[in-house]
Write an enzyme that holds these catalytic residues in place. Structure first.
Site, mmCIF file in Angstrom:
data_model
loop_
_atom_site.group_PDB
_atom_site.id
_atom_site.type_symbol
_atom_site.label_atom_id
_atom_site.label_comp_id
_atom_site.label_asym_id
_atom_site.label_seq_id
_atom_site.Cartn_x
_atom_site.Cartn_y
_atom_site.Cartn_z
ATOM 1 N N GLY A 287 0.825 -1.210 0.000
ATOM 2 C CA GLY A 287 0.000 0.000 0.000
ATOM 3 C C GLY A 287 0.854 1.252 0.000
ATOM 4 O O GLY A 287 0.514 2.267 -0.622
ATOM 5 N N ASP A 288 1.967 1.191 0.698
ATOM 6 C CA ASP A 288 2.888 2.328 0.698
ATOM 7 C C ASP A 288 3.517 2.524 -0.671
ATOM 8 O O ASP A 288 3.563 3.618 -1.213
ATOM 9 C CB ASP A 288 4.011 2.085 1.700
ATOM 10 N N TRP A 289 4.025 1.430 -1.187
ATOM 11 C CA TRP A 289 4.757 1.524 -2.449
ATOM 12 C C TRP A 289 3.838 1.982 -3.587
ATOM 13 O O TRP A 289 4.182 2.872 -4.355
ATOM 14 C CB TRP A 289 5.349 0.168 -2.820
#
Lengths: 436, 131, 465, 474, 443
Positions: free
Chosen positions: E191-193
């Site tokens: 989700g961050d990437w």
């Protein structure tokens, strides 16, 4: 707080509310894209992004429609088109063209002179062999940005491998599934295996990178006047996201393995079972761990496991402790307790928690609807559809959905007339020849 | 049509737009002889015949221009038709205009240095640059 | 006529004082005031246009770019210059420069209007030494405008094929009669030939039945307007070059082609129905009442100018039902409302042949101003046919700077037309009217080709420049 | 070269266009030496209209909202921009622009219908609807104006022709829209201007401007020839003013991209377009009070340069300078020696400028017609072209349509439209190596592109369309 | 075009010539005030393609990610988790709580084109260095606010978010894994990437708009909304049929056959969606009848769940005794997709990835040889590149403050003494390698 006149959220909403998107200009309305990909949602997502920001995307399908229109769960169709395609056809014009025929390739080359970006997903070298690869097209249009998707890329020892590009194989190569899933032995032999993401993650990541690269190339073109060739492998695209896997192997020759709901670097950063469902909970830095132990009412745990190293070493035990605490609480109660502590600053540390959502739960939360994350589109050809909206809120040039999908070849007349000057008779002749 | 007057030799020019198709009278600018002419599509239907007439005849149309065999123009009131004119006094020769219609200096004809009183041009004409 | 005798000089007038929240007209006056033109920037500042042109078509194209601020360098053959310098109405008006060229050369008024804001240099294109100079100029130019016969410059080694090698960003505009290819390419053309062959003549003028003939548009329309089309395309090419591609291009403009583009419904009508559009005089084929009628009286019966002694003419426009009813009432033809119930009924040729003569009969004892006044009061659209004096003196055009006194540095105080359109931020402008042949040789050759005074003298002596 | 065939089958009835096929390249160049063929072939290779669609468009990235109605000047300006590649959205009031109803002599049978809806439209309007998208919007209604404000943020150019100050009063004038979209180029078009003493005088359609600019007074035969002031058969002031407006718009776009990043306010009028190009009218008047007279088909400032009658119509002969002057008389002298002798012997005609007075022009053309009266247009032209003299007959519309040169160059061409079928049109004269103008479609019925434009630009849903249709806004 | 396609592409993309080529985003300056993965990756991706990234951290500890490293093992005093998101950046330590620090920061923002932050919504506004304030200092600034739930809306205030929160709330975990089993986290911070990628894409869009208009803008990006966007047909199906989507294991519900298969020496992924590919697979399996079986003949019938189950069982059985390489070879030969499920070692040692720069080796001046994941898309004219690895807190203080703000060494020293500007704490994660420290102590 949200409604105070000068509050940040109110201001932020005023300037970025997607409900007003259609009143603002589009950033890419000077960009024209020809998406000639086939059965490839990386390419489709890339052109979707450009289309959401206002580019005129011309989606080129073989006569009869692209196979991507068939990729649908259990073969469900809606007005003749598969569900997945309904999501990624947004704002695109749809034309047909048979690239198997020389006449089709000739038309393709002519169309490519009129566009800024060509996107394709054929097997490497295929377009070039047909005389419509970047080498040939860039001669006629040096400003062209050409984006090609394939698993092994356009160069390198395996590039000539003639395998088609699929999400599942891209995921497998990226390394993500290897680190995802239950460790061997924790579940049955069926389920304690490398696990892929349920959605087409590698295709979406690949498409995102493709769009990113097109935009970078566009910015370069503004400076130089020159287009370029972009080679994007969705496998490598997701590989870029695999945290420190490679670094760890490089530093310590350690291979990162599956840990189920745990994390190899920190604890707690995990899913725990609650009375009614599961919750995610995190409080891994020392100060946040203090906060979590306060919430749980177990300061002793903080004393016994003060460092990250100590917590990771005993993560299974601590996981059980947390599940023991949560067993009497619903997920919502877990969240409420965490939020009560954090929002009211009842002690040090910031703890994060969330209830595990099935998609239907996500749809049930007003937050997303308020923020326009989902949109019900009244599409002229496909009726009412529930779609995920573009994820960005922007103050000046917000993205938007204009229409969901178009039937096969719906824009033939307009596009061929506008760019190639092909009139009705010529189109009919081409249709009869099976070229469009 | 060119109407050469048998009596005085003056060439009367019956210009194409008024006379291309015409039946009526015209008049020699040199000797004031009236002619009956009939012209169809630029060509005389029959040779011009001297007839009687007055300047007031309704079917009289004067030639556009006339000149003598040695190319002296014969024009004037009652001789040839007036020209379309841009102002009352028109001669067809360069006009000596020095001042324009609001009285300021404009060069309509070659100017003499003394006409350029106080102007930059005068200094230039005299080979001196004003300081 | 309110304007008679009063001749404000608006180019030098002061701009209206800005006020806060002006009403719209005041706002427009502030925004477009001709007096503040020179305080604003020019669009094409820094662009250089070479103009190897003669007559009107080519020169006007270059001058429109010059009005927008481009540095236009006009090249003429040494000594005689271009033919329009010798063209003047009735051989009556010539402009002689108030400068060191006194008193050799006069310039005909025909040259006026197509050569504003230009720098004038001379060059004998045939000579090889001139070719080198041309290359040096072309390397530094953005646009080249040329209207010699097709292929002439190519033959002389200074055509598009040669210049694009030197300067790939060059926009080369060729303007001419029939274009450089196709069966008629060898034909030379002039403005009225363009009008004649393009079809404009055949639909202008009084109809045969009234003894009229096909008529030309009094202005050199195909030339002046054609130049405008060329300039429009050149501007678009500049836009494309600077914002999209970085590349120059070749532009071919055929003035006959331009005129046939203007024929409105004539070609589609012929193509569909085989009907040949013909002249319809001062009336309108598509609207009625919408025509020019003759009034019986002259507005200036005592003038000594024959142009003013003539009877007046006025346009009456009342094609909508309500307007037509008011017109019928105003002239005492109430029965018309019954006779011509709909516009279709009014616009038929038969009706027009009845309506307009009746209008002229009514206007027989009136001047055009009287007709206009009566009908204006009845709320009917009118426009008297104005002659040059009425237009030039009208405060509307004076205030708007459409016609203004121009203090020309070389020729003195001349009355001039202003640019055809107004822009708020970068208005086009007329800086000077024209200059004698080769007036800027020193400036331009010195600046762009680095010629020394001695070289200039030599080239002049050899009649290369 | 083949002469245009005289029209068969009377004045009505569909002629098979073209009556003769356009000449083939072989017929055009076949007889030429390699060297003579080379340059026209080169030009053809770079500018031939057949290659247009392989080339980019100059104004491809520009979006224009043309809100002018009932007036050709605005439509003409946006036609020019549309031909050069801009996306032009033509905004019409619900029910369509009144110009759609114009048809010669009110003959409905001359209108054409589109294949989808069968909606009749006049040919005049259709000819200037090329490449445009047709949407409807009622600006008399507040909702319509709100929609216009939203559209304004999406476009580069707006063209309007409302009565002076109307849009400003409505809150959608340049002053207000430029706040919403500082890059907007806003162009007002009209006959006489939106400020100045005549601003409120009504009259929106040419020939108002022709009369108000001095054009009509100076056109037509002089009174001395029995003529009267004459208007152009075409709405020519609109064409000139519209082209000027397009020029101003493109100039403003250049300025925006290169320098300021901002749009500006432009005003172009039909009358001022004509005033600008009325050559020496004003300087002549300023010098000595001269008022330009009508001079029929002759030219006040050049001799020989005129159209005169000939055996089968009217013939233009032009030769402004000495070389051509003598060539013309040589041609005349071959058949009418006394005419040539008369000219050569007259010392008053030796010098270019001395040929200009009216009396000399009368003499010149009277003698020229001694030759012309026995020559048809084609014969005269053939004889004069042999001497490289610019000349040609006045061509009627069917001759224009059938002229081989024009057919070969596709200057007059039949366009096969999706909606309207085959329509014979005058194509755009903007030929170029890289950015030629082009014709993409002929026109659209009223509101044809509402769905496309409003959905794409403003995200309208079906509910919005229903609501606005109910309110009569579109 | 006599040159073969792959010779041509090899030359066109030649990894050894990357540094001879220009960078697409050269001249763009990115200022970041971020921690963990979402914000840093947003800036990192822009840096990879040529932007100059100035990373501001709060001294002396810096970014939390400096302390997230597998099994808490540090390498040369650095966290392995910090490297992948912090390439080629300039590291500056400024205390933003101090008024002078805010001032310095605002001056940096005035000279930047893009600013990235990922604090909780409204935090920087409260600190008076938010969009409302920076916009005054620099109207051309593109302000990217990354967050979990957005800048406004019910969840936006006071709620912390991590990658896994986004995975959890978006429904992603709900559709991943095996039915009936406990939920699992995605092995990577996906989700961050993905959020970083989406946010940087929007920044480029805004940059293009700014090129045209000169205007900056505000971008509100929520990582959970990014994941929601990526869940392909989940929502449209719910909207049309009301069906909820649950986990389906490793098989693809829309493309049949597509699944992970256990084989002799590990796992492979196999897919043959188009009918001609399926016929290729049947040929590889040596079973021509299979291709003719009415249950499997077309994609549309294969998608029927019962048919899909039967087919996948046959394929699993067929693959079980084969090796990964064997199966990959069959895929290439018969034109269906088959690839190994790769682990870190597989990729580290893969020649193909090395030659493509997907696994990128370089020599960092501080840490020596580094091997990392390389830039994802390959651009022929302006390829992305890794220039140097992440550096300790405040490593580039002098360089940035002097070059961009013109501070004198004396002034920097003064600020350091006031603790407005600072460097690393003496702890692994923040500080340079011991070797370096030793060498510099000796001096």
């Amino acid at each position: 707080m949200t409604d105070q006149p000068h509050s940040w959220p109110r201001y932020a909403k005023e300037i970025t509310d997607p409900a007003l998107a259609h009143e603002k200009p589009e950033a890419l309305d000077d960009l024209r894209v020809l998406d000639a990909s086939s059965g490839n949602f990386a390419a489709l997502f890339a052109s979707s992004i450009l289309a959401e920001f206002g580019a005129e995307v011309i989606r080129l399908e073989p006569p009869g429609g692209d196979v991507a229109r068939l990729f649908s769960p259990q073969g469900v169709k809606h007005r003749g088109t598969g569900l997945a395609y309904l999501v990624e056809a947004r704002n695109k014009r749809h034309i047909t063209l048979n690239l198997d025929k020389p006449a089709g390739r000739e038309l393709f080359a002519r169309l490519a002179r009129h566009v800024d970006v060509v996107i394709e997903s054929a097997k490497p070298g295929q377009m070039d062999a047909w005389g419509i690869g970047y080498r040939r097209l860039s001669a006629g249009n040096p400003r062209l940005i050409y984006l090609a998707f394939s698993t092994y890329g356009q160069f390198g020892p395996k590039a000539a491998s003639p395998i088609p590009d699929y999400d599942i194989t891209n995921q497998a190569l990226s390394g993500t599934p290897y680190t995802t899933g239950e460790p061997a032995g924790e579940g049955g032999p069926e389920s304690s295996v490398p696990t892929k993401q349920g959605n087409w993650m590698a295709w979406y990541v690949g498409g995102g990178w493709g769009a990113f690269a097109v935009l970078a190339a566009l910015i370069w073109r503004e400076a130089s006047g020159q287009g370029q060739f972009i080679d994007c492998s969705p496998a490598e695209a997701e590989m870029r996201f695999t945290d420190y896997d490679i670094h760890w192997y490089h530093a310590n020759k350690r291979i990162r393995e599956r840990l189920g709901a745990l994390n190899v670097s920190v604890f707690p950063y995990t899913l725990i079972k609650t009375k009614d469902s599961y919750s995610f909970i995190a409080g891994f830095s020392d100060i946040n761990w203090t906060g979590l132990t306060n919430i749980v009412g177990r300061p002793d745990l903080k004393e016994r496991y003060p460092t990250t190293k100590a917590r990771i070493g005993e993560s299974k035990l601590l996981h059980r402790e947390l599940e023991g605490w949560a067993a009497g609480l619903t997920s919502q109660e877990v969240l409420d307790r965490v939020q009560d502590y954090v929002a009211n600053k009842r002690g040090p540390g910031t703890v994060a928690s969330a209830r595990l959502n099935r998609p239907s739960d996500t749809l049930g939360e007003t937050h997303w609807w308020e923020r326009g994350v989902f949109e019900r589109i009244g599409d002229p050809d496909y009726g009412e559809l529930l779609l995920q909206a573009p994820p960005w809120k922007m103050s000046r040039t917000p993205p938007r959905i204009k229409w969901a999908c178009r039937p096969v070849g719906a824009d033939n007349e307009m596009v061929y007339l506008k760019y190639l000057g092909l009139g009705r008779e010529r189109l009919q002749a081409l249709k009869a020849e099976g070229v469009i | 049509m060119l109407l050469k007057c048998d009596k005085c030799g003056v060439k009367n020019y019956l210009d194409p737009y008024p006379f291309w198709n015409f039946k009526g009278k015209t008049k020699c600018a040199g000797c004031d002889t009236y002619y009956a002419v009939e012209i169809a599509n630029g060509s005389p239907v029959r040779p011009a015949q001297p007839v009687g007439g007055t300047l007031k005849d309704p079917d009289l149309r004067l030639p556009g221009f006339a000149d003598t065999p040695d190319f002296k123009p014969v024009t004037g009131e009652g001789k040839t038709r007036p020209a379309p004119r841009a102002r009352a006094d028109v001669y067809g020769k360069p006009k000596p205009v020095v001042r324009n219609s609001r009285g300021r200096l404009v060069a309509g004809r070659p100017l003499k240095p003394e006409e350029l009183v106080g102007s930059r041009a005068r200094y230039i004409a005299e080979g001196k640059e004003p300081r | 006529m309110a304007a008679r005798g009063k001749k404000p000089n608006n180019q030098n007038a002061r701009p209206p004082k800005p006020v806060a929240n002006p009403d719209f007209e005041r706002y427009c006056r502030q925004t477009f005031s001709p007096a503040s033109t020179f305080a604003k920037p020019e669009v094409l500042k820094g662009y250089r246009v070479l103009s190897c042109t003669q007559y009107i078509l080519g020169p006007s194209c270059a001058t429109y770019l010059g009005e927008l601020g481009a540095e236009v360098i006009k090249m003429e053959l040494p000594r005689r210059g271009e033919p329009m310098r010798h063209s003047t109405p009735g051989n009556e008006g010539f402009l002689y420069p108030l400068s060191r060229w006194v008193p050799q050369s006069g310039t005909g008024l025909g040259f006026f209007g197509a050569n504003f804001n230009e720098y004038f240099i001379s060059m004998d294109f045939h000579r090889s030494e001139a070719r080198e100079l041309m290359y040096r100029l072309a390397a530094k130019a953005d646009v080249m405008v040329e209207n010699y016969r097709p292929g002439t410059f190519d033959r002389w080694g200074i055509g598009y094929r040669q210049l694009r090698e030197i300067n790939p960003r060059l926009i080369y505009v060729w303007l001419g009669g029939f274009g450089g290819w196709g069966p008629g390419r060898v034909r030379a053309s002039y403005d009225i030939l363009g009008q004649a062959q393009g079809g404009a003549f055949s639909i202008t003028g009084q109809p045969e039945e009234f003894g009229g003939s096909p008529s030309k548009h009094t202005i050199w329309l195909a030339d002046y307007w054609g130049g405008m089309m060329g300039a429009l395309h050149a501007l678009s090419a500049l836009y494309w070059r600077d914002n999209v591609s970085g590349e120059g291009t070749f532009i071919e403009y055929s003035q006959v082609h331009g005129v046939s583009r203007q024929l409105e419904y004539a070609l589609p009508l012929y193509g569909r129905q085989g009907v040949i559009r013909e002249r319809w005089g001062n009336w309108d084929t598509e609207l009625c009442v919408h025509g020019i009628i003759k009034c019986g009286k002259s507005s200036y019966p005592n003038s000594d100018n024959p142009q003013e002694q003539e009877e007046g003419y006025v346009l009456i426009s009342a094609y909508e039902d309500e307007d037509f009813a008011r017109l019928a009432k105003a002239i005492g033809q109430e029965k018309w409302v019954r006779l011509y119930k709909s516009h279709d009924a009014r616009v038929s040729p038969e009706s027009q042949r009845e309506i307009y003569p009746a209008l002229e009969a009514w206007a027989k004892d009136k001047t055009k101003e009287q007709v206009a006044q009566i009908l204006d009061r009845a709320g009917i659209i009118t426009q008297p046919v104005w002659n040059a004096k009425e237009v030039a003196g009208h405060p509307h055009w004076r205030e708007r700077g459409s016609i203004r006194w121009l203090d020309d540095p070389t020729y003195g105080d001349v009355l001039s037309q202003g640019p055809a359109y107004k822009m708020s931020d970068t208005p086009p402008r007329v800086k000077w009217a024209l200059k004698p042949i080769g007036a800027d040789n020193e400036l331009i050759y010195g600046k762009l080709c680095g010629l020394s005074a001695e070289e200039l003298k030599r080239l002049e002596a050899e009649e290369i420049i | 070269m083949a002469e245009p065939e005289p029209l068969k089958g009377g004045r009505r009835g569909r002629p098979p266009w073209p009556a003769t096929p356009p000449p083939t390249p072989d017929e055009v160049y076949g007889s030429l030496a390699e060297q003579a063929r080379e340059y026209p072939k080169f030009l053809e290779s770079i500018v031939h209209p057949d290659k247009t669609f392989n080339k980019p468009e100059a104004l491809d990235r520009i979006r224009v909202l043309d809100c002018s109605t009932g007036m050709i000047i605005g439509h003409w300006a946006s036609s020019m921009l549309a031909e050069l590649g801009a996306e032009v959205i033509q905004v019409e009031p619900p029910g369509g622009d009144p110009l759609r109803q114009l048809t010669p002599f009110g003959r409905k049978e001359y209108m054409v219908k589109d294949k989808q809806r069968g909606e009749p439209v006049g040919l005049h309007f259709l000819h200037e609807m090329r490449n445009k998208l047709a949407v409807t919007l009622d600006l008399d209604k507040k909702e319509g104006r709100e929609i216009l404000q939203k559209l304004a943020t999406h476009v580069d150019v707006i063209i309007e022709n409302a009565p002076p100050g109307q849009w400003d009063k409505w809150g959608i004038g340049y002053r207000q829209l430029s706040k919403l979209n500082p890059r907007l180029v806003y162009c007002w078009v009209g006959q006489r201007g939106q400020w100045g003493p005549l601003k409120d005088k009504p009259g929106m359609r040419d020939p108002v401007a022709q009369c108000a600019s001095g054009f009509v007074h100076a056109t037509g035969d002089p009174k001395e020839f029995g003529g009267r002031p004459t208007r152009s058969g075409m709405w020519v002031a609109d064409h000139v003013g519209g082209t000027a407006a397009a020029m101003g718009i493109v100039a403003a776009l250049n300025h925006r991209e290169r320098t300021s990043g901002k749009g500006q306010f432009i005003e172009a009028t039909a009358a001022e377009g004509i005033i600008r190009i009325l050559d020496y009218n004003w300087v002549w008047h300023g010098m000595d009070g001269s008022i330009r007279p009508r001079y029929g088909n002759w030219d006040l400032a050049i001799n020989i340069y005129a159209v005169n009658p000939c055996k089968d119509g009217y013939m233009m002969v032009g030769g402004g300078h000495d070389r051509l002057w003598y060539r013309i008389w040589k041609t005349v002298g071959d058949e009418v020696p006394q005419a040539e002798e008369e000219i050569i012997a007259d010392t008053n005609l030796r010098n270019i400028s001395e040929r200009l007075p009216h009396t000399r022009q009368v003499k010149t053309y009277t003698l020229l017609c001694e030759w012309l009266k026995d020559n048809t247009r084609a014969e005269a032209e053939r004889k004069l072209v042999r001497q490289e003299v610019a000349s040609g007959g006045v061509m009627a519309i069917h001759e224009v349509a059938e002229y081989p040169h024009f057919k070969y160059r596709k200057q007059v061409a039949e366009f096969d439209d999706q909606l309207y079928g085959k329509v014979l049109v005058g194509t755009s004269p903007h030929l170029a190596e890289k950015i030629p103008a082009r014709l993409k479609w002929i026109g659209r019925p009223v509101g044809y592109d509402n769905e496309e434009v409003y959905r794409r630009l403003l995200g309208f849903t079906r509910d919005d369309f229903d609501r606005l249709a109910k309110q009569g806004v579109m | 075009m006599s040159e073969s396609y792959f010779d041509w592409t090899r030359k066109l993309f030649d990894r050894t010539r990357i540094f001879d080529k220009p960078e697409a985003l050269r001249g763009v300056r990115v200022l970041e005030l971020t921690t963990l993965v979402l914000g840093p990756s947003t800036a990192d991706f822009l840096g990879e393609f040529g932007a100059e990234v100035v990373k501001v951290e709060l001294p002396p500890g810096g970014d939390t990610m400096r302390y997230v490293t597998p099994e808490a093992t540090y390498w040369q005093n650095a966290s392995l988790g910090f490297f992948p998101t912090n390439h080629s950046k300039y590291h500056v330590g400024i205390d933003l709580h101090a008024p002078e620090g805010k001032e310095l920061f605002k001056r940096l923002a005035a000279k930047s084109d893009i600013f990235v932050e990922n604090f909780r919504a409204g935090t920087l506004d409260k600190w008076e260095i938010g969009y409302r304030q920076l916009r005054e200092a620099n109207p051309r600034l593109i302000y990217v606010a990354d967050s979990g739930f957005g800048q406004w809306g019910p969840f936006s205030q006071g709620r912390a978010s991590y990658d896994a929160v986004a995975q959890t709330v978006s429904g992603m975990i709900g559709i991943t894994g095996f039915p009936g089993r406990p939920p699992i986290l995605c092995g990577i911070f996906v989700g961050d990437w993905f959020g970083g990628l989406m946010a940087s894409t929007a920044a480029l869009v805004a940059l293009h708009h700014r090129h045209k208009t000169g205007e900056g803008q505000f971008i509100d990006f929520a990582q959970s909304e990014g994941l929601i966007r990526s869940l392909d047909w989940t929502w449209v199906r719910h909207g049309l049929t009301g069906q909820d989507r649950g986990p389906a294991g490793n098989r693809d519900e829309a493309i049949v056959p597509a699944d992970f298969l256990a084989c002799r020496d590990g796992f492979v992924a196999l897919a043959a969606g188009r009918d001609e590919e399926f016929r290729g697979l049947c040929a590889a399996m040596g079973s021509t009848e299979l291709a003719k079986d009415p249950r499997f003949a077309t994609l549309e019938v294969r998608q029927v769940p019962a048919n899909a189950g039967a087919l996948l069982a046959l394929i699993r059985k067929w693959a079980a005794d084969k090796s990964r390489a064997e199966l990959e070879g069959l895929g290439e030969k018969h034109g269906f997709a088959c690839c190994r499920v790769a682990n870190a070692e597989d990729r580290y040692r893969d020649e193909h990835l090395r030659e493509r720069g997907a696994v990128w080796q370089y020599d960092d001046p501080l840490y020596g040889p580094m091997v990392e994941q390389g830039p994802a898309p390959k651009l022929s004219a302006t390829p992305g590149r890794m220039r140097w690895a992440a550096k300790p807190v405040g490593w580039h203080n002098e360089e940035v403050l002097t070059r961009l703000l013109g501070l004198s060494p004396g002034r920097i020293k003064q600020l350091e003494e006031k603790k407005v500007v600072g460097r690393w704490a003496d702890r692994p994660g923040a500080k340079p390698p011991d070797q370096w420290l030793k060498a510099h102590e000796q001096k």
